[in-house]
Enzyme design. Structure first.
Site, PDB file in Angstrom:
ATOM      1  N   GLU A 119       6.797   3.042   2.341  1.00 35.06           N
ATOM      2  CA  GLU A 119       7.796   2.344   3.335  1.00 35.06           C
ATOM      3  C   GLU A 119       8.441   3.716   4.285  1.00 35.06           C
ATOM      4  O   GLU A 119       8.347   3.528   5.328  1.00 35.06           O
ATOM      5  CB  GLU A 119       8.757   1.499   2.864  1.00 35.06           C
ATOM      6  N   ARG A 123       6.996   3.954   7.996  1.00 35.54           N
ATOM      7  CA  ARG A 123       7.887   3.445   9.005  1.00 35.54           C
ATOM      8  C   ARG A 123       8.635   4.754   9.730  1.00 35.54           C
ATOM      9  O   ARG A 123       8.696   4.924  10.940  1.00 35.54           O
ATOM     10  CB  ARG A 123       9.033   2.628   8.554  1.00 35.54           C
ATOM     11  N   ASP A 246      -4.458  -3.729   1.043  1.00 35.73           N
ATOM     12  CA  ASP A 246      -4.895  -3.630   2.679  1.00 35.73           C
ATOM     13  C   ASP A 246      -5.097  -2.123   3.371  1.00 35.73           C
ATOM     14  O   ASP A 246      -5.968  -1.824   3.525  1.00 35.73           O
ATOM     15  CB  ASP A 246      -3.948  -4.559   3.679  1.00 35.73           C
ATOM     16  N   GLU A 362       0.232  -8.535  11.712  1.00 35.20           N
ATOM     17  CA  GLU A 362      -1.138  -8.301  11.554  1.00 35.20           C
ATOM     18  C   GLU A 362      -1.922  -9.392  12.294  1.00 35.20           C
ATOM     19  O   GLU A 362      -2.893  -8.820  13.145  1.00 35.20           O
ATOM     20  CB  GLU A 362      -1.525  -8.691  10.048  1.00 35.20           C
ATOM     21  N   THR A 446      -0.333   2.309  10.222  1.00 34.69           N
ATOM     22  CA  THR A 446      -0.448   1.013   9.696  1.00 34.69           C
ATOM     23  C   THR A 446       0.930   0.238  10.177  1.00 34.69           C
ATOM     24  O   THR A 446       1.307  -0.804  10.016  1.00 34.69           O
ATOM     25  CB  THR A 446      -0.461   0.874   8.220  1.00 34.69           C
TER      26      THR A 446
HETATM   27  C1  DMJ Z   1       4.541  -3.335   7.790  1.00 39.37           C
HETATM   28  O1  DMJ Z   1       5.371  -2.600   7.318  1.00 39.37           O
HETATM   29  C2  DMJ Z   1       2.967  -2.667   7.681  1.00 39.37           C
HETATM   30  O2  DMJ Z   1       2.123  -3.267   8.738  1.00 39.37           O
HETATM   31  C3  DMJ Z   1       2.463  -2.607   6.475  1.00 39.37           C
HETATM   32  O3  DMJ Z   1       1.082  -2.217   6.457  1.00 39.37           O
HETATM   33  C4  DMJ Z   1       2.589  -3.918   5.840  1.00 39.37           C
HETATM   34  N1  DMJ Z   1       3.401  -4.677   5.883  1.00 39.37           N
HETATM   35  C5  DMJ Z   1       4.320  -4.633   6.970  1.00 39.37           C
HETATM   36  C6  DMJ Z   1       4.090  -5.593   8.140  1.00 39.37           C
HETATM   37  O4  DMJ Z   1       3.784  -6.815   7.622  1.00 39.37           O
END
Ligand code: DMJ
Length: 460
Positions: A119, A123, A246, A362, A446
């Site tokens: 995370e 982020r 994912d 998403e 992501t």
């Molecule tokens: C985000 O922090 C990112 O997209 C991660 O890859 C998956 N979960 C959340 C959003 O749903």
């Protein structure tokens, strides 16, 4: 190879080219832009102002109790760092200045806290790297490098597969049982850090982690859900494209594109072929991806959720347009079941298994990609539906709230930073002139933080 450092001037020049409209595009912009782009910006400010008023300096805004919330004993400014590049893309100059002041006066990673490396990487490290590339302020890169160094110990396992947690001050790691997403989602940020600092260590560690995971795929080419990073043994052998797996797939392709890496491209090709062969599932003419055992390839659960909805974007980025279109159509059906998207459904029974909506991005992300690559109006129409639902069900007087249930529409006291980093960014980009971002030159991490492809420069 020793990657070259990129001068601030080159960076600014590049981003000016990539992000700003050229004079010759001005006319086209008027035609391609949808008025809703401005409404999304207004809603972004609505949510941001809630954070600013009640949660300033903390990680997250709790929109119902109207207070701030920190993930750990010290704030890491999760929301401001995550939201910064959305402000840049939206051209919010006043907000940009106040966030810079906040970040440079308060953000420190010299904290005795054990953090979830995945995370923090997607982020914060992603946010800081993107901020540096867009804004050019060296202090962003200094913070990113400091953070990257503090995250590095996670890779010191016997296999090279990263641990889940690391103490930012002591470097002590923990969490030997991890999953492909948390193991394989470093290359975009760490590779960019290598490219920007000239230190190859970051790219090397992240790539080794990907390779160590890839070699442990089953004979069918599938990966499981959990694995022990010390022994390399799979624990949960269920295979799917949803949460916990994912972004491993996402980063195989994005790493290949961002760093022009043939090995990663081959790993992606092999992997997506297995996924398409064993996990793709047709029900009543609709395309879904189910959950199978990684050894037998037999679908055991016809489950699909909000997190799985990233896959049309990745398929589109790979040029698999037919699959991308069909899967996004299914995702849109899932959204429309209750007027807003549930976390998880059984697509065969059309039954909701987890009713919450966490303000996830998403499906909007995938719709943006499909619009970008096809130019079809249908995708902006989908965007209008998402935007309407968000305002109708999640808007509060001073922010936006997740839903406990898409059935009852009861709100939850959460507004995760990805709502500002991703959900509203992709919605804005969907309605903006598509030339604002050139996807031949830009790879979003992501968490929707843009990283920029440099031609003629490889990182190894
Ligand atoms: C985000 O922090 C990112 O997209 C991660 O890859 C998956 N979960 C959340 C959003 O749903």
């Amino acid at each position: 190879m020793n990657p070259l450092k990129i001068s601030k001037l080159t960076l600014i020049g590049f981003f000016t080219l990539s992000l700003l409209f050229s004079v010759s595009c001005q006319k086209q912009r008027v035609v391609n832009r949808d008025a809703l782009a401005d409404s999304v910006k207004t809603e972004f400010l609505h949510a941001w102002n809630g954070y600013k008023k009640y949660a300033w300096g903390t990680d997250d805004f709790k929109p119902l109790s109207k207070q701030g919330h920190n993930w750990y004993a010290h704030s890491l400014l999760m929301t401001p760092v995550d939201a910064f590049d959305t402000m840049v893309l939206m051209g919010l100059s006043a907000e940009i200045s106040e966030v810079k002041k906040l970040i440079f006066s308060r953000l420190s990673f010299d904290r005795d806290i054990s953090v979830k490396a995945f995370e923090i990487n997607i982020r914060l490290l992603g946010g800081l790297l993107s901020a540096y590339q867009l804004d050019g302020d060296q202090r962003f890169l200094n913070l990113a490098r400091d953070l990257g160094n503090r995250l590095l110990p996670v890779f010191d396992s016997p296999t090279g597969l990263p641990y889940m947690f690391v103490n930012l001050k002591t470097g002590k790691t923990s969490g030997a049982v991890s999953n492909p997403a948390e193991i394989g989602t470093y290359i975009v940020e760490f590779g960019t850090l290598t490219r920007l600092t000239g230190d190859s260590v970051y790219f090397k560690k992240a790539k080794k982690a990907l390779k160590e995971l890839y070699v442990r795929r089953s004979a069918l080419g599938l990966v499981g859900t959990t694995i022990n990073v010390e022994t390399g043994a799979w624990i949960d052998r269920s295979s799917h494209i949803g949460g916990m797996i994912d972004s491993y797939y996402e980063y195989l392709l994005k790493g290949a594109l961002l760093f022009d890496d043939a090995e990663l491209r081959q790993m992606w090709k092999t992997s997506v072929q297995s996924v398409n062969t064993h996990l793709a599932d047709e029900v009543d003419g609709n395309l879904w991806y189910g959950r199978a055992n990684m050894d037998s390839g037999k679908i055991q659960k016809t489950w699909f959720g909000a997190l799985d909805a990233f896959f049309p974007a990745v398929l589109a980025l790979d040029g698999q347009m037919n699959r991308a279109r069909r899967l996004l159509d299914s995702c849109f059906k899932m959204w429309r079941l209750k007027g807003i998207e549930p976390e998880l459904i059984d697509y065969k029974k059309t039954e909701i298994l987890s009713p919450e909506y966490a303000l996830r991005p998403e499906v909007i992300e995938s719709t943006y990609y499909l619009f970008y690559f096809t130019g079809e109006h249908k995708y902006r129409e989908m965007g209008r539906v998402y935007f309407k639902s968000l305002k109708k069900y999640c808007r509060t007087d001073e922010g936006y709230a997740a839903l406990k249930s898409v059935v009852t529409k009861e709100k939850a006291d959460r507004m995760e930073s990805f709502f500002l980093a991703e959900t509203l960014k992709y919605l804005y980009l969907l309605f903006e002139d598509p030339s604002k971002i050139d996807l031949k030159k830009t790879v979003f991490n992501t968490e929707a933080h843009p990283m920029f492809i440099k031609t003629g420069r490889t990182v190894q």
